[in-house]
Write a protein that holds these residues in place. Structure first.
Motif, short mmCIF file in Angstrom:
data_model
loop_
_atom_site.label_atom_id
_atom_site.label_comp_id
_atom_site.label_asym_id
_atom_site.label_seq_id
_atom_site.Cartn_x
_atom_site.Cartn_y
_atom_site.Cartn_z
N GLU A 260 0.84 -1.20 0.00
CA GLU A 260 0.00 0.00 0.00
C GLU A 260 0.87 1.25 0.00
N LYS A 261 0.52 2.20 -0.84
CA LYS A 261 1.33 3.40 -0.99
C LYS A 261 0.81 4.51 -0.09
N LEU A 262 1.73 5.09 0.68
CA LEU A 262 1.39 6.19 1.57
C LEU A 262 2.30 7.37 1.31
N SER A 263 1.77 8.57 1.51
CA SER A 263 2.59 9.77 1.38
C SER A 263 3.29 10.04 2.70
N LYS A 264 4.19 11.00 2.69
CA LYS A 264 4.89 11.38 3.93
C LYS A 264 3.90 11.87 4.98
N LEU A 265 2.87 12.59 4.51
CA LEU A 265 1.85 13.09 5.44
C LEU A 265 1.04 11.93 6.03
N ASN A 266 0.80 10.90 5.22
CA ASN A 266 0.10 9.72 5.73
C ASN A 266 0.91 9.02 6.81
N TYR A 267 2.23 8.93 6.60
CA TYR A 267 3.10 8.33 7.62
C TYR A 267 3.08 9.18 8.89
N ALA A 268 3.03 10.49 8.70
CA ALA A 268 2.93 11.39 9.86
C ALA A 268 1.63 11.13 10.61
N GLY A 269 0.56 10.83 9.85
CA GLY A 269 -0.73 10.52 10.47
C GLY A 269 -0.65 9.28 11.35
N ILE A 270 0.11 8.26 10.90
CA ILE A 270 0.29 7.05 11.70
C ILE A 270 0.98 7.38 13.02
N VAL A 271 2.03 8.20 12.92
CA VAL A 271 2.77 8.59 14.13
C VAL A 271 1.87 9.38 15.08
N PHE A 272 1.11 10.32 14.53
CA PHE A 272 0.19 11.11 15.36
C PHE A 272 -0.85 10.21 16.03
N ALA A 273 -1.33 9.19 15.30
CA ALA A 273 -2.32 8.27 15.87
C ALA A 273 -1.75 7.53 17.07
N LEU A 274 -0.50 7.08 16.94
CA LEU A 274 0.16 6.38 18.04
C LEU A 274 0.33 7.30 19.25
N VAL A 275 0.77 8.53 18.99
CA VAL A 275 0.99 9.49 20.07
C VAL A 275 -0.34 9.84 20.75
N ALA A 276 -1.39 10.01 19.95
CA ALA A 276 -2.70 10.35 20.50
C ALA A 276 -3.20 9.27 21.46
N ILE A 277 -3.04 8.01 21.06
CA ILE A 277 -3.50 6.90 21.91
C ILE A 277 -2.67 6.83 23.19
N ILE A 278 -1.38 7.15 23.10
CA ILE A 278 -0.52 7.18 24.30
C ILE A 278 -1.03 8.23 25.29
N PHE A 279 -1.38 9.41 24.76
CA PHE A 279 -1.88 10.47 25.64
C PHE A 279 -3.23 10.11 26.26
N ILE A 280 -4.11 9.47 25.47
CA ILE A 280 -5.40 9.03 26.01
C ILE A 280 -5.18 8.01 27.12
N THR A 281 -4.21 7.12 26.93
CA THR A 281 -3.88 6.13 27.95
C THR A 281 -3.34 6.80 29.21
N LEU A 282 -2.48 7.79 29.03
CA LEU A 282 -1.94 8.54 30.17
C LEU A 282 -3.06 9.24 30.93
N SER A 283 -4.07 9.69 30.20
CA SER A 283 -5.19 10.37 30.85
C SER A 283 -5.95 9.40 31.75
N GLN A 284 -6.05 8.14 31.33
CA GLN A 284 -6.71 7.12 32.16
C GLN A 284 -5.89 6.82 33.41
N LEU A 285 -4.58 6.73 33.22
CA LEU A 285 -3.70 6.48 34.37
C LEU A 285 -3.80 7.61 35.37
N HIS A 286 -3.89 8.84 34.85
CA HIS A 286 -3.96 10.03 35.71
C HIS A 286 -5.24 9.99 36.55
N VAL A 287 -6.36 9.54 35.91
CA VAL A 287 -7.63 9.45 36.62
C VAL A 287 -7.56 8.41 37.73
N VAL A 288 -6.93 7.23 37.38
CA VAL A 288 -6.82 6.15 38.36
C VAL A 288 -6.04 6.58 39.58
N ARG A 289 -4.98 7.33 39.37
CA ARG A 289 -4.16 7.78 40.48
C ARG A 289 -4.90 8.82 41.32
#
Length: 289
Positions: A260-289
């Motif tokens: 599958e062919k992706l542009s540089k911006l599409n690859y950036a989207g993958i990275v942003f998706a990973l980072v976004a999920i990490i922050f959402i996970t951190l938000s859950q940890l913050h609530v638990v604490r």
């Protein structure tokens, strides 16, 4: 962690099967119908749901809504995988988690911390970059509408399932079994109409594909629930590992196996998706604490 790995494997395998469906001329609606029949049988085996308490007081509007949405979005998921590939479709499906998060704020009045706000902001950037195409690359059929529909559809489905989880009168697995039964009936009705109007023919290959699809689709649910049971004290770990795992595994298979062919911006989207999920996970940890 073995349950998380198995759940990720099953989830990505479903996308791969949908990708291969066109090559082998599989009727998706027939496969989806058998998929729900398989899920019903596996529910009976593994969950042993007690359907006795399912009375008129059950949340039938939600059940029916899910029964209509699940096969419909499954079909759109297949079209999205076929037209835009596994990478973008998987990201759309995983980023749909932002819809129930937004619903939690506006409907359930849940408080948002800074991690969740940052995660949402990065998530919307991920959506934009993942589906971005230069004007000369636009297709006549505007294929971007499919992953966007997947994004919205799975988000709404997640909200409805969360509503079912709040309905304490019935066990969650019983509600899940009921929804599968209704989804099967609706899918079967569509197949019958298509056969009678000669828009499709029943073929053994479609039934076989539906059986395999149902095994992996149910496996995804089963192992995800087992992962939450095994890591009951760390739900955010399951949440993060599952979503990150599917995006990474799906992206690797889409790029390496299916070219599958992706542009540089599409690859950036993958990275942003990973980072976004990490922050959402951190938000859950913050609530638990």
């Amino acid at each position: 962690m073995i349950y998380i790995i198995l759940s990720v494997f099953c989830s990505v395998t479903v996308a791969v099967l949908l990708k291969l469906a066109k090559r082998y001329q599989i009727s998706i609606i027939q496969a989806v119908t058998v998929n729900y029949l398989t899920a019903i049988l596996l529910c009976l085996i593994f969950f042993k749901p007690d359907i006795g308490p399912v009375t008129s007081t059950a949340p039938w509007p939600i059940y029916i809504g899910l029964a209509v949405l699940l096969p419909s979005i499954f079909l759109i998921l297949a079209v999205s995988v076929k037209n835009l590939g596994i990478v973008k479709t998987d990201i759309a499906q995983r980023l749909s988690l932002f819809i129930p998060i937004i619903a939690a704020y506006f409907i359930f009045k849940e408080n948002f911390n800074s991690y969740k706000l940052i995660g949402l902001g990065i998530g919307f950037l991920a959506i934009f970059f993942t589906f971005f195409k230069k004007s000369k690359e636009k297709s006549k059929s505007d294929n971007w509408i499919y992953p966007i529909t997947v994004f919205i559809g799975f988000g709404v489905i997640d909200v409805l399932f969360k509503q079912i989880a709040l309905f304490k009168t019935l066990p969650y697995t019983t509600s899940l079994f009921t929804v599968f039964c209704l989804s099967f009936l609706i899918s079967l009705l569509i197949v019958i109409i298509m056969v009678l109007t000669k828009k499709t023919k029943l073929q053994l290959v479609n039934l076989a594909c539906g059986l395999i699809l149902g095994l992996f689709n149910f496996g995804n649910i089963l192992f995800y629930l087992k992962a939450h049971q095994a890591l009951a004290q760390n739900p955010s770990t399951v949440f993060a590992a599952m979503n990150l795992g599917v995006i990474v595994a799906g992206s690797l298979i889409g790029i390496i196996v299916f070219k599958e062919k992706l542009s540089k911006l599409n690859y950036a989207g993958i990275v942003f998706a990973l980072v976004a999920i990490i922050f959402i996970t951190l938000s859950q940890l913050h609530v638990v604490r």
